[in-house]
Structure formats: C-alpha cells, structure tokens
Design a protein around this motif. Sequence first.
Motif, PDB file in Angstrom:
ATOM      1  N   THR A  42       0.847  -1.191   0.000  1.00 23.89           N
ATOM      2  CA  THR A  42       0.000   0.000   0.000  1.00 23.89           C
ATOM      3  C   THR A  42       0.880   1.238   0.000  1.00 23.89           C
ATOM      4  N   LEU A  43       0.243   2.377  -0.158  1.00 20.78           N
ATOM      5  CA  LEU A  43       0.966   3.641  -0.146  1.00 20.78           C
ATOM      6  C   LEU A  43       1.651   3.844   1.205  1.00 20.78           C
ATOM      7  N   GLU A  44       0.961   3.521   2.285  1.00 21.01           N
ATOM      8  CA  GLU A  44       1.544   3.717   3.614  1.00 21.01           C
ATOM      9  C   GLU A  44       2.705   2.774   3.863  1.00 21.01           C
ATOM     10  N   SER A  45       2.567   1.489   3.425  1.00 21.54           N
ATOM     11  CA  SER A  45       3.651   0.533   3.657  1.00 21.54           C
ATOM     12  C   SER A  45       4.888   0.887   2.846  1.00 21.54           C
ATOM     13  N   LEU A  46       4.692   1.399   1.637  1.00 23.35           N
ATOM     14  CA  LEU A  46       5.833   1.800   0.814  1.00 23.35           C
ATOM     15  C   LEU A  46       6.531   3.014   1.419  1.00 23.35           C
ATOM     16  N   ARG A  47       5.764   3.975   1.859  1.00 24.85           N
ATOM     17  CA  ARG A  47       6.383   5.155   2.476  1.00 24.85           C
ATOM     18  C   ARG A  47       7.127   4.779   3.748  1.00 24.85           C
ATOM     19  N   GLY A  48       6.569   3.847   4.518  1.00 31.64           N
ATOM     20  CA  GLY A  48       7.253   3.411   5.725  1.00 31.64           C
ATOM     21  C   GLY A  48       8.533   2.668   5.423  1.00 31.64           C
ATOM     22  N   ALA A  49       8.527   1.849   4.344  1.00 29.94           N
ATOM     23  CA  ALA A  49       9.738   1.110   3.980  1.00 29.94           C
ATOM     24  C   ALA A  49      10.828   2.052   3.496  1.00 29.94           C
ATOM     25  N   ILE A  50      10.456   3.063   2.724  1.00 25.94           N
ATOM     26  CA  ILE A  50      11.451   4.020   2.221  1.00 25.94           C
ATOM     27  C   ILE A  50      11.999   4.870   3.364  1.00 25.94           C
ATOM     28  N   ALA A  51      11.179   5.129   4.354  1.00 28.67           N
ATOM     29  CA  ALA A  51      11.618   5.987   5.458  1.00 28.67           C
ATOM     30  C   ALA A  51      12.626   5.297   6.361  1.00 28.67           C
TER      31      ALA A  51
END
Length: 320
Positions: free
Chosen positions: A17-26
């Motif tokens: 999801t958008l949230e999981s991708l942003r969390g992984a990149i962070a």
Amino acid sequence: MAIAFLWPGPQRMDPVTLESLRGAIARADGFLWLDLCPPAETDRQLLREALGFHPLALEDAFRARERPKLDVYPDHYFVVFYAVDYDPNKGLMLRPVHLFIGPRYLVTVRPQRIPEVEAIMARWGDPEFPHPIASGSLVYDLLDAIVDRYFPVLDRIAEEVEAIEERLFAGSDRRLVEAVFQMRKALLELRRVVAPEREVINLLLRQERPIFRPEDMAYFQDLYDRLVRLTESIDLYRDMLSGALESYLSIQSNRLNEIVKVLTIASIILMANALIAGIYGMNFRYMPELEWPWGYPMALLMMAGVSAGLAFFFRRRGWL
C-alpha cells in the motif's frame, strides 16, 4: 501482482500500500525490492505518490517495446532492459523489464513473466541466502541473469546459421533464401537490443549519481565486456549469413549461365540445320539435286556435318 521484499530479513510486504511503501522508504537501515508483474494502472499513481517517480519515466515503464535506455534523475536511475528467448517456430521473443534504481530500493515493472527475474527473486527471498543490502548487488544479479540467457539463445541461432549454410551449398531449395532472411531479421532484432544495453551499462559505469558502491563497478565492467562480446558475435553471424547468401546467389547465377550457354549453342546448331532445310524447302523448278534420288539423304548428311563441325568448333574454343 505486486510483490515486495524488505531487508534486513527478508520480510515479505503484504499488502503493498501507499503507507507501507512510504514506511519502507523511510527506514534508514532497510532496502526495498518492489516487483510489479503485470502492472495495473493504479500502480502508476502508487509509484508516483510513494516514490516520486517522474511522470515520463512512469509512462515509459507502463508502455511496451520501449528502446533499451538509461534515464538519470536526481535521486534514481530509470533503466529499460530486455530478456530474450528464441523458438525456431516463433523466432526471437523479447520481454521488457523496467527498473527504477535508488540507493535503498529497486522497483521492477514487467508486463509478463521473466524466468530470470523470478529466479533472482526466489534466491534473494530465501532467508538462507546471504544478502548484501545494496542496490548495486541486486541490480547486478538481475542484469547478470538476463545477459547470461543471451548466450544460449545466440548459440541456438548459431546452430541454425551453420545448418542453413550447409543446406545452401548442398542444393537449391527455394525456402532457404526465406530462412536466411528470417535469421538475419532475428539477429538484427537481437542487436538492436544488445547494442543499446551495452551503452546502458557503460553509462552506469560512469557513476553520475552516487547510487552504486565503488566496489560494484568491477561487476558492471564484467557485464559490459560480455555485452561487447555478444555484439561482436551477432555481427559475425550476420556476416556469415550475408557471405553464405552471396555465395549461394553466385552459384545459382553460374548455373544459370551454364544453362543459357548450352541453350545458345543448341539454338545455333538448330539455326544452321534450319538454314539448310529452308534452302531445300524452296519450290524452285531448277534447283540442284531436285531430281536426284539421293538429294534427301544428302541434305540430312549436310545437316549432320554442319552440326558436328559447329560442336567441334565450340568445344575447341572451350564454350561447350
């Protein structure tokens, strides 16, 4: 279907999801590999919002048969590469794979299954596999598997080229010329892929953005050398086909010349006989040997003599 792995681990990200991708990149200590096969239209918006990819790069990634290339952006690379396969009945088959390469992530977009990519995914997804968490290692493994597949494909094409050469010099089969042009087309398509990919690796070696580690450059240099060798082999087989086709056409031309020469000599002999027959066929009252009983055999004897004399003359001159 979207598949994502997050290292250290590896950890399977589900759902993507958008949230999981942003969390992984962070995450400062993580590395993400996201694979989209086949990509959906909603994935384009997801990649743009989560990773900030340029709209032009996303448009190329979701478009089939884009030319192999490397686009450099401020924080990532966009690479178009091709996996190949060959079937004697279907010809050369090209399968594109698009790569977004960042310092701590890799995104692959492919419209169809590619066994080489899935083999690397299975290996890197194995917890027992030692994973160097760096984009250069993963990108090299991926491109290395794709380029390794080129060599057996080229070997199969080389076998067909040699078989065509043998058939060309063995006889005059009309289908051989068509087979030669089909094989040249396959080699041309392969070269149109390999030559730009060689330049892609060359640009990666220049390290215009600090995405890969310096120690990764030796591996990409080896990849570049293999692509150079592939290009030279493709050019060699194209030259072999061209030379075999020229030799075949020369042989056919020589055969045609021999046939025309024999027919020309036969027509000259028949013309001489027709001259004699024409003279004796004129209805004149006062004509030599008209009342002679041996006139007809005499005419035949003259025809045979003229024919033998012409044949002897042509043979002495080397024309027959």
